[in-house]
Design an enzyme around this catalytic site. Sequence first.
Site, PDB file in Angstrom:
ATOM      1  N   HIS A 135       0.834  -1.076  -0.179  1.00 29.73           N
ATOM      2  CA  HIS A 135      -0.049  -0.043  -0.030  1.00 29.73           C
ATOM      3  C   HIS A 135       0.753   1.229  -0.042  1.00 29.73           C
ATOM      4  CE1 HIS A 135       0.843   0.016   4.157  1.00 29.73           C
ATOM      5  NE2 HIS A 135       0.683   1.153   4.349  1.00 29.73           N
TER       6      HIS A 135
HETATM    7  C1  UD1 Z   1      -1.868   5.537   5.826  1.00 34.57           C
HETATM    8  C2  UD1 Z   1      -0.538   6.221   6.292  1.00 34.57           C
HETATM    9  C3  UD1 Z   1       0.323   4.594   6.445  1.00 34.57           C
HETATM   10  C4  UD1 Z   1      -0.141   3.674   7.246  1.00 34.57           C
HETATM   11  C5  UD1 Z   1      -1.396   3.470   6.435  1.00 34.57           C
HETATM   12  C6  UD1 Z   1      -1.956   2.121   7.141  1.00 34.57           C
HETATM   13  C7  UD1 Z   1      -0.059   8.488   6.089  1.00 34.57           C
HETATM   14  C8  UD1 Z   1       0.693   9.516   5.386  1.00 34.57           C
HETATM   15  N1  UD1 Z   1       0.006   7.094   5.540  1.00 34.57           N
HETATM   16  O1  UD1 Z   1      -1.645   5.386   4.438  1.00 34.57           O
HETATM   17  O2  UD1 Z   1       1.478   5.293   7.174  1.00 34.57           O
HETATM   18  O3  UD1 Z   1       0.774   2.832   6.943  1.00 34.57           O
HETATM   19  O4  UD1 Z   1      -2.277   4.419   6.349  1.00 34.57           O
HETATM   20  O5  UD1 Z   1      -3.205   1.667   6.223  1.00 34.57           O
HETATM   21  O6  UD1 Z   1      -0.768   8.829   6.889  1.00 34.57           O
HETATM   22  N2  UD1 Z   1      -8.934   4.854   1.138  1.00 34.57           N
HETATM   23  C9  UD1 Z   1      -9.826   4.378   1.133  1.00 34.57           C
HETATM   24  N3  UD1 Z   1     -10.538   4.147   2.256  1.00 34.57           N
HETATM   25  C10 UD1 Z   1     -10.209   4.355   3.284  1.00 34.57           C
HETATM   26  C11 UD1 Z   1      -8.755   4.913   3.644  1.00 34.57           C
HETATM   27  C12 UD1 Z   1      -8.138   5.234   2.384  1.00 34.57           C
HETATM   28  O7  UD1 Z   1     -10.518   3.979  -0.028  1.00 34.57           O
HETATM   29  O8  UD1 Z   1     -10.870   4.059   4.442  1.00 34.57           O
HETATM   30  C13 UD1 Z   1      -8.188   5.384  -0.019  1.00 34.57           C
HETATM   31  C14 UD1 Z   1      -8.204   6.548  -0.550  1.00 34.57           C
HETATM   32  O9  UD1 Z   1      -8.227   6.292  -2.024  1.00 34.57           O
HETATM   33  C15 UD1 Z   1      -7.021   7.271  -0.258  1.00 34.57           C
HETATM   34  C16 UD1 Z   1      -6.012   6.389  -0.116  1.00 34.57           C
HETATM   35  O10 UD1 Z   1      -6.599   5.106   0.004  1.00 34.57           O
HETATM   36  O11 UD1 Z   1      -6.827   8.322  -1.043  1.00 34.57           O
HETATM   37  C17 UD1 Z   1      -4.815   6.680   0.762  1.00 34.57           C
HETATM   38  O12 UD1 Z   1      -5.266   6.897   2.018  1.00 34.57           O
HETATM   39  P1  UD1 Z   1      -4.392   7.527   3.168  1.00 34.57           P
HETATM   40  O13 UD1 Z   1      -5.278   7.736   4.527  1.00 34.57           O
HETATM   41  O14 UD1 Z   1      -4.094   9.079   2.532  1.00 34.57           O
HETATM   42  O15 UD1 Z   1      -3.207   6.900   3.307  1.00 34.57           O
HETATM   43  P2  UD1 Z   1      -2.772   5.430   3.504  1.00 34.57           P
HETATM   44  O16 UD1 Z   1      -2.278   4.956   2.132  1.00 34.57           O
HETATM   45  O17 UD1 Z   1      -3.936   4.440   3.795  1.00 34.57           O
END
Ligand code: UD1
Length: 354
Positions: free
Chosen positions: A205
Amino acid sequence: MKIVSVVGARPQFVKLAPIHKAFVAAGVDHVIVHTGQHYDPMLSDVFFEDLGIGTPDVHLGVGSGSHGVQTGAMLAALDAVFDEHRPDWVLVYGDTNSTVAAALSAVKMHIRVAHLEAGLRSFNRRMPEEHNRVLTDHAADLLLAPTQVAVDHLAAEGLAERTVLVGDVMTDVLFTVRDEVSSRPSPLVEDLGLAAGGHYIATIHRAENTDDPARLAEVVAGLGALDRPVVLLAHPRVVAKAEAHGISLSQGAVVVHPPLAYPELVAAMLSSAGVVTDSGGLQKEAFLLGVPCTTVRTETEWVETVELGWNVLAQDAEEIARGAGRPRPEPTDAAPYGDGRAAERVVQVLQDWS
Ligand code: UD1
């Protein structure tokens, strides 16, 4: 003693579970704030339900966005929450955008901040998490370090006086859940009709593996070429990026599966031949469960897993194949992640420092 915990992303809910249990046992007035960084039920609600945390007291509903938009929305919302509760401590966890937002908001309101899992370093300045953890450590008043390596990093940055070694709370929750699930067959293995010990568990991820199409294609091809089924527990981020880049995740050996709840994940790892991941938590969990791990990154914060032979770093498809197919490592008695009682120590330290 009143403590506000701020969490928002999946690994933070896992760390919150043993802390909440220890706070309840010690009579701490514990307010749980969920920023809403993760909102899919399988990334959020199931952890609160399965790990006995209950429901958050405050939910900010921030959701996804660029780093600036997401972190800024949290900052704006947290000021009012901290002002209303005025806790003795704000406790922040790990290295996500939720961590740095809460630390920054609280210190500027002169509320003391404790950072759980302080002192981890990848020394890779392209990782958003590296900035989150460095900034949080330097803002916080109390640094709760999981390992001696983390303590040493903090000392090298002039932060020794604020540092206490408490152990790793993920060990606490993992050992509890392992003992609950180890006598039962893995639901995932049964559902997919896999032979026990005949599959790999994979998660990918990180931005550095998903944002660039060529990089993601290389990683997926590496998983697809492995010698047995690879159950890819696909985080929504990798699903969204693969779709945007026009890359199919279901290649070769890969079986795409939604993320698992924590007990099912532990059971699936226990019955696997190995883990291939870019997650921090899974590297450590694999080590603690005695499962070989291959980490798809250029470095790791959890260096002990590599030094003890249970984790190898893999940069490309060939290295992923070599890592996953390597002979089983030598067993070790080393316990760099503590004894499973870190959360009790956290309560004691917070009381002593109040
Ligand atoms: C975040 C953390 C990372 C951690 C990870 C655990 C930061 C910078 N990154 O990364 O350190 O290892 O969480 O999982 O804080 N999305 C969904 N549903 C959700 C959440 C996210 O669809 O419930 C998708 C969206 O497209 C979003 C993308 O995932 O834009 C990224 O989500 P984000 O919370 O920005 O970061 P993670 O990649 O989850």
